[in-house]
Design a protein around this motif. Sequence first.
Motif, PDB file in Angstrom:
ATOM      1  N   TYR A  92       4.413  -7.855  -3.414  1.00 48.13           N
ATOM      2  CA  TYR A  92       3.376  -6.854  -3.632  1.00 48.13           C
ATOM      3  C   TYR A  92       2.060  -7.293  -2.979  1.00 48.13           C
ATOM      4  O   TYR A  92       1.742  -8.491  -2.925  1.00 48.13           O
ATOM      5  CB  TYR A  92       3.156  -6.633  -5.135  1.00 48.13           C
ATOM      6  N   TYR A  93       1.285  -6.307  -2.482  1.00 46.73           N
ATOM      7  CA  TYR A  93       0.010  -6.550  -1.820  1.00 46.73           C
ATOM      8  C   TYR A  93      -1.057  -5.721  -2.530  1.00 46.73           C
ATOM      9  O   TYR A  93      -0.974  -4.491  -2.574  1.00 46.73           O
ATOM     10  CB  TYR A  93       0.114  -6.194  -0.336  1.00 46.73           C
ATOM     11  N   GLU A  94      -2.060  -6.429  -3.110  1.00 47.88           N
ATOM     12  CA  GLU A  94      -3.057  -5.791  -3.957  1.00 47.88           C
ATOM     13  C   GLU A  94      -4.131  -5.079  -3.124  1.00 47.88           C
ATOM     14  O   GLU A  94      -4.299  -5.333  -1.927  1.00 47.88           O
ATOM     15  CB  GLU A  94      -3.725  -6.835  -4.852  1.00 47.88           C
ATOM     16  N   VAL A  95      -4.855  -4.172  -3.804  1.00 50.04           N
ATOM     17  CA  VAL A  95      -5.995  -3.513  -3.189  1.00 50.04           C
ATOM     18  C   VAL A  95      -7.068  -4.551  -2.866  1.00 50.04           C
ATOM     19  O   VAL A  95      -7.328  -5.466  -3.656  1.00 50.04           O
ATOM     20  CB  VAL A  95      -6.571  -2.445  -4.133  1.00 50.04           C
ATOM     21  N   SER A  96      -7.683  -4.431  -1.692  1.00 44.63           N
ATOM     22  CA  SER A  96      -8.768  -5.351  -1.316  1.00 44.63           C
ATOM     23  C   SER A  96     -10.085  -4.851  -1.909  1.00 44.63           C
ATOM     24  O   SER A  96     -10.446  -3.679  -1.746  1.00 44.63           O
ATOM     25  CB  SER A  96      -8.889  -5.437   0.208  1.00 44.63           C
ATOM     26  N   ASP A  97     -10.815  -5.749  -2.566  1.00 50.92           N
ATOM     27  CA  ASP A  97     -12.089  -5.347  -3.171  1.00 50.92           C
ATOM     28  C   ASP A  97     -13.289  -5.821  -2.355  1.00 50.92           C
ATOM     29  O   ASP A  97     -14.430  -5.635  -2.743  1.00 50.92           O
ATOM     30  CB  ASP A  97     -12.208  -5.882  -4.594  1.00 50.92           C
ATOM     31  N   GLY A  98     -13.054  -6.428  -1.181  1.00 51.25           N
ATOM     32  CA  GLY A  98     -14.146  -6.981  -0.389  1.00 51.25           C
ATOM     33  C   GLY A  98     -14.787  -5.987   0.549  1.00 51.25           C
ATOM     34  O   GLY A  98     -15.809  -6.281   1.173  1.00 51.25           O
ATOM     35  N   LEU A  99     -14.185  -4.801   0.703  1.00 50.39           N
ATOM     36  CA  LEU A  99     -14.734  -3.821   1.629  1.00 50.39           C
ATOM     37  C   LEU A  99     -15.697  -2.906   0.879  1.00 50.39           C
ATOM     38  O   LEU A  99     -15.277  -2.075   0.071  1.00 50.39           O
ATOM     39  CB  LEU A  99     -13.603  -2.999   2.275  1.00 50.39           C
ATOM     40  N   THR A 100     -16.966  -3.085   1.134  1.00 51.18           N
ATOM     41  CA  THR A 100     -18.004  -2.357   0.375  1.00 51.18           C
ATOM     42  C   THR A 100     -18.373  -1.055   1.062  1.00 51.18           C
ATOM     43  O   THR A 100     -19.541  -0.744   1.282  1.00 51.18           O
ATOM     44  CB  THR A 100     -19.257  -3.242   0.228  1.00 51.18           C
ATOM     45  N   PRO A 150      -3.835   2.450 -14.474  1.00 53.75           N
ATOM     46  CA  PRO A 150      -2.813   2.387 -13.418  1.00 53.75           C
ATOM     47  C   PRO A 150      -3.233   1.440 -12.305  1.00 53.75           C
ATOM     48  O   PRO A 150      -4.425   1.196 -12.090  1.00 53.75           O
ATOM     49  CB  PRO A 150      -2.727   3.832 -12.917  1.00 53.75           C
ATOM     50  N   LEU A 151      -2.232   0.919 -11.588  1.00 56.74           N
ATOM     51  CA  LEU A 151      -2.466   0.072 -10.421  1.00 56.74           C
ATOM     52  C   LEU A 151      -1.935   0.772  -9.187  1.00 56.74           C
ATOM     53  O   LEU A 151      -0.952   1.529  -9.257  1.00 56.74           O
ATOM     54  CB  LEU A 151      -1.752  -1.278 -10.579  1.00 56.74           C
ATOM     55  N   VAL A 152      -2.575   0.524  -8.034  1.00 51.62           N
ATOM     56  CA  VAL A 152      -2.084   1.014  -6.751  1.00 51.62           C
ATOM     57  C   VAL A 152      -1.932  -0.188  -5.838  1.00 51.62           C
ATOM     58  O   VAL A 152      -2.903  -0.930  -5.597  1.00 51.62           O
ATOM     59  CB  VAL A 152      -3.042   2.052  -6.126  1.00 51.62           C
ATOM     60  N   ARG A 153      -0.719  -0.411  -5.338  1.00 54.82           N
ATOM     61  CA  ARG A 153      -0.434  -1.578  -4.496  1.00 54.82           C
ATOM     62  C   ARG A 153       0.499  -1.170  -3.356  1.00 54.82           C
ATOM     63  O   ARG A 153       0.964  -0.026  -3.295  1.00 54.82           O
ATOM     64  CB  ARG A 153       0.222  -2.684  -5.322  1.00 54.82           C
ATOM     65  N   LEU A 154       0.770  -2.108  -2.469  1.00 48.55           N
ATOM     66  CA  LEU A 154       1.792  -1.941  -1.442  1.00 48.55           C
ATOM     67  C   LEU A 154       2.932  -2.914  -1.722  1.00 48.55           C
ATOM     68  O   LEU A 154       2.730  -3.960  -2.336  1.00 48.55           O
ATOM     69  CB  LEU A 154       1.221  -2.212  -0.045  1.00 48.55           C
ATOM     70  N   THR A 155       4.130  -2.560  -1.247  1.00 51.02           N
ATOM     71  CA  THR A 155       5.268  -3.463  -1.371  1.00 51.02           C
ATOM     72  C   THR A 155       6.179  -3.272  -0.167  1.00 51.02           C
ATOM     73  O   THR A 155       6.137  -2.232   0.503  1.00 51.02           O
ATOM     74  CB  THR A 155       6.056  -3.201  -2.671  1.00 51.02           C
TER      75      THR A 155
END
Length: 567
Positions: free
Chosen positions: A501-509, A489-494
């Motif tokens: 659509y706005y994807e999940v950010s993967d840069g926040l560790t 599954p994907l989780v996004r904003l719209t």
Amino acid sequence: MKRKGLIVILGMMLFALSACQSQSTTATEACWSAAQGADDLEAYVEAEAANIDVAALQAEASSADSTLFQQFQATVLLCEIDRQGGANASSYAESFLAKAITNEEQIWEVFDTSFHVKGCFDALFEAAEQLDGRALAKLVGNMPDHVVYESELRLAVENWVEAHPDKLPTYANDLKAVGYFDEWDADDWISNYLYNSEDPYCLTIKTADDALVYINFLRGTMLPEWEAAYGEQSFRTPSELGEDAYYTTNLAPTVTEKLHFKSDAGEEPLPETIDLEGKKVVAFYRNPYAREYEGSPTALRIIGDFMLGLPQEAYPTSLKNADYYLVLTPSYESGDSKKMDMKNATERQEAYSGTSIDLYNAETRSFLRHLGTIMESSLTSAVNDTSEYSKLPQADQLYFMYQNINTPDAYASMITDYPYFQAEEPVSMGGWEITYHDCEIVESFEEGSFIYTASEAGCQIVRARFTITNIGSKQNTFLPIVYTIAEDPLVRLTDSSHENYYEVSDGLTLKSNLMSETLNPGVSMDGELFFQLPDEVAQGTEPVYIVISLGDEEIFCPLLEAEEAEE
């Protein structure tokens, strides 16, 4: 010689007398006499139909020179012939029964003389399609005391009233005045004039205009009286949508008139805004599968509960008086999945039924706006492989959707064109149970000794809190960097258009970040997902949604509650 001549003269006189007597017996009298001998009107007509002079009966029934006895007898014979498939006799029946107004004293004498032919009242009333309320009132209210035909006549009137609920506006007030309905309770009124559970489609009206007159009579005259007598709760239910109590009578009269609706708007562009101010609307239920599926709803009905609750200024008195048609169209199909019905120990096919809700221009009958589709799923027998039609939407839901037609987000949770879920409502998809809690939108935030800001200029950070649970049978990774379509599954904003659509950010560790977390079966984890939204979207007035998707399946939830969004 003289004696022989006298005999001849007497013979001639007897022949002449016999001929005169034969000439004085009319076709009606001859048939009626034979019917009395048979003691059963139905059996007599069935046996003698080929020998009855129908034209002669019609002439006597309508002739001003005929006596009232002859008119009655001819009319009853014509009505029984009609009952057995002969020529329509409704006009003769209606004309004679109207004489209860103009010839009241004489009509009781006629009945008193003629009643003993079995079935005459049944035939007379069954043939009549429209009866004056005054005539009905006189027949049941002014009947002489101790007459032998009382039970037959009263039963014939009751049967006619029961068979013609659509004619209620023409006779209700007259019958009320003579106490005809005095012993009725709420269930009697409901089953006769609103909805009959044993025959849900029994209320049939020829034209939509007549149906609108019927419903308006209920609105203005009958329902106020019923609610005063039996309580509003007998006919209405409180709404959870902030509206007043709405009608739940299941009233949906069938209209036999054929109406055609265009599937497109033609050359005219679709309006961006639907003007409801001062407009009148009719709500229809149209079933294109009426002939295809046995026992399905009739082809065209008017949704009575919606019409009963309309304000007076929005209720049309005729189709020409309407501005819009709100048209509900059902459809259904069998699903691929099967489930076990544990109660009956059988495997049952899952089927999906839906109702499309559309707005049409009443004048052109052309399409204006699709409000949405309401879907239902049901388990149906694998033996007959049939499915049930979806239930009609409740009147308050339908009215709420219509009133908010220009702001569809207000009723988005009611439809399945864009399936919606709410915060704190678990969503099961792709082996995961995902529960969204709440969020905050910030330009930056601090965590330990670090300050986090959006990686792109002109954006803000969305910190959305979730709980995830691995509900699969093996270890799984949530939102992996490399995912498999239709499996992960994907989780996004719209935004409100559901196009950007706005994807999940993967840069926040951060340790709270749920992205790429691997969990064993049955294990849950609380945490956050981070997104970046353009300033104009984050600060705009249009709603933003969380989208959980798997392949082509998508389900939406407002990112913020309405109150938070306004702040």
